[in-house]
Design a protein around this motif. Structure first.
Motif, short mmCIF file in Angstrom:
data_model
loop_
_atom_site.label_atom_id
_atom_site.label_comp_id
_atom_site.label_asym_id
_atom_site.label_seq_id
_atom_site.Cartn_x
_atom_site.Cartn_y
_atom_site.Cartn_z
N SER A 215 118.62 10.90 8.05
CA SER A 215 118.70 11.81 8.38
C SER A 215 119.68 12.12 7.85
N ASP A 216 120.49 11.63 7.51
CA ASP A 216 121.75 12.42 6.62
C ASP A 216 121.64 13.72 5.51
N ASN A 217 120.64 13.34 4.98
CA ASN A 217 120.05 13.40 4.10
C ASN A 217 119.08 14.90 4.40
N VAL A 218 118.60 15.14 5.03
CA VAL A 218 117.77 15.80 5.86
C VAL A 218 118.35 16.74 5.88
N GLU A 219 119.97 17.01 6.93
CA GLU A 219 120.54 17.47 7.53
C GLU A 219 121.27 18.18 6.87
N ALA A 220 122.15 17.04 5.68
CA ALA A 220 122.14 18.02 4.49
C ALA A 220 121.53 19.08 3.61
N ILE A 221 120.25 18.62 2.82
CA ILE A 221 119.54 19.23 2.21
C ILE A 221 119.39 21.03 3.39
N HIS A 222 119.00 20.32 3.88
CA HIS A 222 118.38 21.76 5.21
C HIS A 222 119.32 22.79 5.42
N ALA A 223 120.68 22.19 5.83
CA ALA A 223 122.11 23.43 5.92
C ALA A 223 121.90 24.03 4.98
N LEU A 224 122.16 23.36 3.44
CA LEU A 224 122.16 24.08 2.76
C LEU A 224 121.03 25.08 2.13
N ALA A 225 119.38 25.17 2.21
CA ALA A 225 118.79 25.41 2.62
C ALA A 225 118.60 27.00 3.39
N VAL A 226 119.08 27.18 4.66
CA VAL A 226 119.02 27.94 5.39
C VAL A 226 119.94 28.86 5.29
N GLN A 227 121.35 28.35 4.82
CA GLN A 227 122.34 29.31 4.26
C GLN A 227 122.60 29.67 2.96
N HIS A 228 121.28 29.15 2.26
CA HIS A 228 120.71 30.77 1.17
C HIS A 228 119.51 31.01 0.96
N GLY A 229 119.12 30.89 1.85
CA GLY A 229 117.47 31.02 1.48
C GLY A 229 116.58 30.41 1.09
N VAL A 230 116.82 29.01 1.46
CA VAL A 230 115.46 29.15 0.44
C VAL A 230 114.91 28.21 0.72
N ALA A 231 113.14 28.19 0.72
CA ALA A 231 112.15 27.80 2.02
C ALA A 231 112.11 26.05 1.06
N ILE A 232 111.75 25.93 1.74
CA ILE A 232 111.12 23.83 1.09
C ILE A 232 109.70 23.80 1.33
N ILE A 233 109.22 23.32 1.31
CA ILE A 233 108.27 23.09 0.46
C ILE A 233 107.93 21.60 0.38
N GLU A 234 107.34 21.07 1.73
CA GLU A 234 107.85 19.54 1.83
C GLU A 234 106.22 18.97 1.27
N ASP A 235 105.95 17.98 0.59
CA ASP A 235 104.67 17.49 0.38
C ASP A 235 105.06 16.24 0.68
N ASN A 236 104.17 15.59 1.92
CA ASN A 236 104.47 14.45 2.49
C ASN A 236 102.68 13.70 2.17
N ILE A 237 102.56 13.60 1.74
CA ILE A 237 100.89 13.21 1.75
C ILE A 237 100.88 11.30 2.32
N PHE A 238 101.56 10.81 1.96
CA PHE A 238 102.23 9.47 2.65
C PHE A 238 102.13 9.54 3.62
N LEU A 239 102.70 10.68 4.83
CA LEU A 239 103.56 10.24 5.63
C LEU A 239 102.64 9.51 7.33
N ASP A 240 101.33 9.77 6.74
CA ASP A 240 100.76 8.78 8.36
C ASP A 240 101.08 7.25 7.82
N LEU A 241 101.13 6.62 6.32
CA LEU A 241 101.78 5.51 6.05
C LEU A 241 103.41 5.20 7.37
N THR A 242 104.11 5.65 7.58
CA THR A 242 105.67 5.17 7.89
C THR A 242 105.14 5.37 8.86
N PRO A 243 106.33 4.58 9.76
CA PRO A 243 106.11 5.02 11.66
C PRO A 243 106.26 6.54 11.84
N GLU A 244 105.75 6.56 12.79
CA GLU A 244 106.21 8.06 14.16
C GLU A 244 107.84 8.53 13.63
#
Length: 467
Positions: free
Chosen positions: A265-294
């Motif tokens: 969670s901390d990593n997501v928050e840190a990366i997201h804050a930098l992306a928003v600050q500098h106007g960088v869009a994130i493409i999240e390629d999560n093909i294994f999404l359904d193999l983890t808890p909700e």
């Protein structure tokens, strides 16, 4: 007159290495060391089979492999000759991501596909696919499923995906969901819609190997961001943003390919804050999404698809040949992407989409995911322990998913190891394939659904101890 030679080759059916591989290896060695000379004619397939005490099919397949490797020529109504330029003949295609794909898919692919990227057959949801196809056969709407359909994809399946994402606290509207021919097409469409040649794109390092040829083909500059067990390095991410002014960041948050790690969670928050600050869009390629808890953290969950384009697929959970992927984004971004989908393929495969929908609607998908997660968790335990037992070092022990990231106890030439494995009918995936510039790496990716083979571990142990 061309000389016909009779190579002295002894094959051992008691060895675990297949006879075809033994014959290919023996003949390759004799060509390389000069025992078999350029322009010499080899025995006919039947004669060679008699000399080696094997079936003609074994010899035919071996000759075919040697022709493909550039070591033999075929002429004179099927006669086989040592190639005239042995120096050039010994040069193999470079081991890269395209080699990995081709070598895994070709007709004479290795028996043990330890480095491949998809579920092994025992893990495929075959019965549900059969039931889904049978239901479609009896459906009065079958004809419409064979038509082009909506460019967005099957409406009812998009609604089901919306509900699946809502369970993970990822809100989206139907107009923001576009079905694609697998996650690979989704990635390509997003990149085409949001970038122009010479734009800079940040990627995970290591990361998804098939992404790099795509980026190159689109004329994009690629900068890797080192991957830690917690996720992409925020310090290096910020430095790359300031230095290269990237347009996008393509990353995998969940059961990362190839390392198997999940972001915190901390990593997501840190990366997201930098992306928003500098106007960088994130493409999240999560093909294994359904193999983890909700509750598993990811950018789409944190951002609610404001600055994120989420990509996923059913190919890694139901069947690799069932090419149904999707992307979820803000509706206005989706409209831009949709134009590229229509230009490339008009619509996607309605019959495949209807099959996936049938599996979800019957409630089988949820039960299958519960079973698949547990099976993959157990496979991870077994394979990781087996790797350790033969002297391999693990980067970490993943919580599940397909991949383990491991290396030998000493530095090796990973491409040479991969070539020796291929000669032994084992497909390995060297770590350099997963680096943006194919930089050196001592790591290998192992697919735990394809790696539970004693012959694989015997090979690894022999390599670890030195040949």
């Amino acid at each position: 007159m061309v000389k016909t030679v009779s190579p002295s080759i002894v094959l051992d059916p008691g060895q675990p290495t297949p006879l075809i591989s033994q014959l290919v290896a023996a003949m390759t060695e004799q060509i390389h060391n000069g025992t078999l000379l350029a322009q010499e004619r080899l025995p006919s397939i039947r004669r060679m089979a008699a000399l080696c005490n094997v079936s003609p099919i074994t010899v035919a397949n071996a000759y075919t492999r040697l022709v493909s490797a550039g070591l033999l020529d075929v002429r004179d109504r099927g006669g086989y000759y040592v190639k005239a330029s042995p120096l050039l003949a010994t040069q193999r295609p470079p081991i890269d991501s395209l080699w990995l794909l081709q070598h895994a898919y070709e007709d004479n692919a290795p028996v043990i596909k330890a480095g491949c990227g998809w579920l092994a057959q025992p893990y495929i949801f075959t019965n549900a696919v059969k039931q889904g196809l049978k239901a479609l056969e009896q459906s009065p709407n079958l004809a419409s499923m064979l038509d082009y359909g909506s460019p967005y994809g099957l409406t009812e399946l998009r609604r089901s995906i919306r509900r699946l994402l809502a369970k993970r606290d990822i809100p989206c509207v139907e107009d923001g969901i576009i079905l694609t021919h697998g996650a690979s097409q989704a990635l390509e469409l997003v990149l085409r819609a949001l970038t122009q040649p010479d734009d800079t794109v940040l990627v995970d390092d290591p990361g998804y190997c098939n992404l790099y040829p795509l980026l190159q083909s689109l004329g994009l500059k690629v900068i890797g961001i080192a991957r830690t067990h917690a996720g992409p390095s925020p310090d290096l991410f910020e430095r790359a943003i300031k230095t290269h002014q990237p347009k996008l960041f393509v990353t995998t948050s969940i059961l990362h390919n190839p390392t198997g790690s999940c972001v915190t969670s901390d990593n997501v928050e840190a990366i997201h804050a930098l992306a928003v600050q500098h106007g960088v869009a994130i493409i999240e390629d999560n093909i294994f999404l359904d193999l983890t808890p909700e509750s598993q953290p990811c950018h789409a969950r944190y951002d609610k698809l404001q600055n994120i384009i989420h990509i996923s697929s059913f190919s890694k959970t139901i069947a690799p040949g069932l090419r149904v992927g999707y992307l979820a984004s803000a509706p206005e971004v989706g409209k831009r992407i949709l134009r590229y989908k229509m230009a490339a393929s008009l619509t996607s495969a309605g019959l495949n989409e209807a099959t996936v929908l049938s599996i979800i609607k019957t409630g089988q998908y949820g039960h299958h995911l519960t079973d698949l997660r547990e099976r993959l968790f157990q496979a991870q335990k077994t394979v990781c322990q087996s790797l350790v037992n033969v002297g391999m070092t693990l980067s970490l022990r993943p919580m599940g998913g397909l991949f383990a990231w491991a290396r030998f106890g000493k530095d090796v030439s990973t491409h040479a190891v991969a070539e020796r494995a291929a000669a032994d009918d084992i497909l390995l995936a060297p770590g350099s394939l997963f680096r943006p510039e194919r930089s050196d790496s001592q790591w290998f990716r192992f697919n735990v659904t394809h790696s539970n083979h004693a012959r694989l571990y015997a090979f690894l142990e022999k390599e670890n101890k030195g040949r």
